[in-house]
Design a protein around this motif. Structure first.
Motif, PDB file in Angstrom:
ATOM      1  N   SER A   9      26.785  22.478 -41.562  1.00  0.00           N
ATOM      2  CA  SER A   9      25.834  23.010 -40.665  1.00  0.00           C
ATOM      3  C   SER A   9      26.409  22.380 -39.263  1.00  0.00           C
ATOM      4  CB  SER A   9      24.525  22.752 -40.837  1.00  0.00           C
ATOM      5  OG  SER A   9      23.855  23.033 -39.958  1.00  0.00           O
ATOM      6  N   GLN A  10      26.541  21.089 -39.098  1.00  0.00           N
ATOM      7  CA  GLN A  10      27.102  20.725 -37.809  1.00  0.00           C
ATOM      8  C   GLN A  10      28.225  21.300 -37.451  1.00  0.00           C
ATOM      9  OE1 GLN A  10      27.204  16.546 -38.716  1.00  0.00           O
ATOM     10  NE2 GLN A  10      24.753  16.360 -38.327  1.00  0.00           N
ATOM     11  N   LYS A  11      29.479  21.490 -38.413  1.00  0.00           N
ATOM     12  CA  LYS A  11      30.704  22.127 -38.021  1.00  0.00           C
ATOM     13  C   LYS A  11      30.379  23.459 -37.501  1.00  0.00           C
ATOM     14  CE  LYS A  11      34.129  19.456 -40.927  1.00  0.00           C
ATOM     15  NZ  LYS A  11      35.060  19.732 -41.786  1.00  0.00           N
ATOM     16  N   GLU A  12      29.605  24.066 -38.383  1.00  0.00           N
ATOM     17  CA  GLU A  12      29.177  25.484 -37.780  1.00  0.00           C
ATOM     18  C   GLU A  12      28.783  25.389 -36.460  1.00  0.00           C
ATOM     19  OE1 GLU A  12      26.889  29.276 -39.380  1.00  0.00           O
ATOM     20  OE2 GLU A  12      26.224  27.372 -40.269  1.00  0.00           O
ATOM     21  N   ASP A  13      27.775  24.678 -36.056  1.00  0.00           N
ATOM     22  CA  ASP A  13      27.132  24.630 -34.934  1.00  0.00           C
ATOM     23  C   ASP A  13      28.052  24.174 -33.774  1.00  0.00           C
ATOM     24  OD1 ASP A  13      24.701  25.105 -36.012  1.00  0.00           O
ATOM     25  OD2 ASP A  13      23.933  23.230 -35.659  1.00  0.00           O
ATOM     26  N   LYS A  14      29.073  23.450 -34.040  1.00  0.00           N
ATOM     27  CA  LYS A  14      30.149  23.029 -33.315  1.00  0.00           C
ATOM     28  C   LYS A  14      31.119  24.434 -32.985  1.00  0.00           C
ATOM     29  CE  LYS A  14      34.424  19.952 -32.940  1.00  0.00           C
ATOM     30  NZ  LYS A  14      35.200  19.219 -34.006  1.00  0.00           N
ATOM     31  N   TYR A  15      31.278  24.653 -34.065  1.00  0.00           N
ATOM     32  CA  TYR A  15      32.325  26.243 -33.864  1.00  0.00           C
ATOM     33  C   TYR A  15      31.876  27.221 -33.215  1.00  0.00           C
ATOM     34  CZ  TYR A  15      35.519  23.885 -37.270  1.00  0.00           C
ATOM     35  OH  TYR A  15      36.312  23.115 -38.083  1.00  0.00           O
ATOM     36  N   GLU A  16      30.411  27.264 -33.265  1.00  0.00           N
ATOM     37  CA  GLU A  16      29.697  28.319 -32.451  1.00  0.00           C
ATOM     38  C   GLU A  16      29.766  27.943 -30.968  1.00  0.00           C
ATOM     39  OE1 GLU A  16      26.062  28.665 -34.307  1.00  0.00           O
ATOM     40  OE2 GLU A  16      26.443  29.852 -35.903  1.00  0.00           O
ATOM     41  N   GLU A  17      29.614  26.820 -30.643  1.00  0.00           N
ATOM     42  CA  GLU A  17      29.750  26.406 -29.187  1.00  0.00           C
ATOM     43  C   GLU A  17      30.820  26.540 -28.699  1.00  0.00           C
ATOM     44  OE1 GLU A  17      28.426  25.275 -25.631  1.00  0.00           O
ATOM     45  OE2 GLU A  17      27.000  25.434 -27.310  1.00  0.00           O
ATOM     46  N   GLU A  18      32.008  26.147 -29.606  1.00  0.00           N
ATOM     47  CA  GLU A  18      33.254  26.461 -28.947  1.00  0.00           C
ATOM     48  C   GLU A  18      33.644  28.020 -28.826  1.00  0.00           C
ATOM     49  OE1 GLU A  18      36.580  24.522 -31.490  1.00  0.00           O
ATOM     50  OE2 GLU A  18      35.308  22.478 -31.596  1.00  0.00           O
ATOM     51  N   LEU A  21      22.566  17.295 -56.226  1.00  0.00           N
ATOM     52  CA  LEU A  21      21.716  17.716 -55.057  1.00  0.00           C
ATOM     53  C   LEU A  21      22.200  17.180 -53.821  1.00  0.00           C
ATOM     54  CD1 LEU A  21      19.930  20.142 -54.391  1.00  0.00           C
ATOM     55  CD2 LEU A  21      17.887  18.565 -55.286  1.00  0.00           C
ATOM     56  N   LYS A  22      21.803  15.896 -53.853  1.00  0.00           N
ATOM     57  CA  LYS A  22      21.831  14.852 -52.564  1.00  0.00           C
ATOM     58  C   LYS A  22      23.366  15.052 -52.023  1.00  0.00           C
ATOM     59  CE  LYS A  22      18.538  11.283 -53.989  1.00  0.00           C
ATOM     60  NZ  LYS A  22      18.554   9.825 -54.385  1.00  0.00           N
ATOM     61  N   CYS A  23      24.363  15.148 -52.838  1.00  0.00           N
ATOM     62  CA  CYS A  23      25.524  15.333 -52.482  1.00  0.00           C
ATOM     63  C   CYS A  23      25.790  16.662 -51.433  1.00  0.00           C
ATOM     64  CB  CYS A  23      26.650  15.111 -53.312  1.00  0.00           C
ATOM     65  SG  CYS A  23      26.938  13.531 -53.837  1.00  0.00           S
ATOM     66  N   LEU A  24      25.165  17.876 -52.299  1.00  0.00           N
ATOM     67  CA  LEU A  24      25.329  19.154 -51.851  1.00  0.00           C
ATOM     68  C   LEU A  24      24.471  19.327 -50.518  1.00  0.00           C
ATOM     69  CD1 LEU A  24      25.198  21.287 -54.964  1.00  0.00           C
ATOM     70  CD2 LEU A  24      27.136  21.001 -53.546  1.00  0.00           C
ATOM     71  N   SER A  25      23.467  18.655 -50.370  1.00  0.00           N
ATOM     72  CA  SER A  25      22.447  18.481 -49.328  1.00  0.00           C
ATOM     73  C   SER A  25      23.219  17.902 -48.010  1.00  0.00           C
ATOM     74  CB  SER A  25      21.243  17.617 -49.377  1.00  0.00           C
ATOM     75  OG  SER A  25      20.372  18.408 -50.430  1.00  0.00           O
ATOM     76  N   ALA A  26      23.971  16.846 -48.375  1.00  0.00           N
ATOM     77  CA  ALA A  26      24.801  15.848 -47.166  1.00  0.00           C
ATOM     78  C   ALA A  26      25.794  16.842 -46.787  1.00  0.00           C
ATOM     79  CB  ALA A  26      25.238  14.722 -47.929  1.00  0.00           C
ATOM     80  N   ALA A  27      26.509  17.577 -47.907  1.00  0.00           N
ATOM     81  CA  ALA A  27      27.568  18.447 -47.286  1.00  0.00           C
ATOM     82  C   ALA A  27      27.190  19.712 -46.698  1.00  0.00           C
ATOM     83  CB  ALA A  27      28.302  18.950 -48.717  1.00  0.00           C
ATOM     84  N   ALA A  28      26.012  20.184 -47.151  1.00  0.00           N
ATOM     85  CA  ALA A  28      25.364  21.500 -46.296  1.00  0.00           C
ATOM     86  C   ALA A  28      25.077  20.788 -44.883  1.00  0.00           C
ATOM     87  CB  ALA A  28      24.073  21.951 -47.088  1.00  0.00           C
ATOM     88  N   GLY A  29      24.575  19.596 -44.693  1.00  0.00           N
ATOM     89  CA  GLY A  29      24.330  19.197 -43.322  1.00  0.00           C
ATOM     90  C   GLY A  29      25.530  19.240 -42.382  1.00  0.00           C
ATOM     91  N   LYS A  30      26.589  18.624 -43.115  1.00  0.00           N
ATOM     92  CA  LYS A  30      27.890  18.349 -42.561  1.00  0.00           C
ATOM     93  C   LYS A  30      28.216  19.636 -42.043  1.00  0.00           C
ATOM     94  CE  LYS A  30      32.539  16.641 -43.824  1.00  0.00           C
ATOM     95  NZ  LYS A  30      33.277  16.094 -44.746  1.00  0.00           N
TER      96      LYS A  30
END
Length: 92
Positions: A23-32, A12-21
């Motif tokens: 999510s940041q990539k998604e935000d970055k791609y949306e900005e691009e 669960l912790k690994c999945l949460s960390a991956a989800a956060g990672k």
């Protein structure tokens, strides 16, 4: 059972960390995407302005060509009139 809970907690912790990672990539791609979309809109606007400028220049060129043609015809008529006047004067 405790071991399974501990493993599930780690997963669960690994999945949460991956989800956060991700999510940041998604935000970055949306900005691009937003930046690229804005650049596209600017390029389209510049292209439209350029097309209008080309159309105006083509019209100006056509008008000038028409004016040149008329001026050449006027010059030819004037030249003929002068030639005829010179002939008339020479006959006198």
């Amino acid at each position: 059972m405790d071991e399974q809970i501990r493993l599930m907690d780690q997963n669960l912790k690994c999945l949460s960390a991956a989800a956060g990672k991700y999510s940041q990539k998604e935000d970055k791609y949306e900005e691009e995407i937003k930046i690229i979309t804005d650049k596209l809109k600017e390029a389209e606007t510049r292209a439209e302005l350029a097309e209008r400028s080309v159309a105006k220049l083509e019209k100006t060129t056509d008008d000038l060509e028409d004016k040149l043609k008329c001026t050449k015809e006027e010059h030819l008529c004037t030249q003929r009139m002068l030639d005829q006047t010179l002939l008339d004067l020479n006959e006198v």
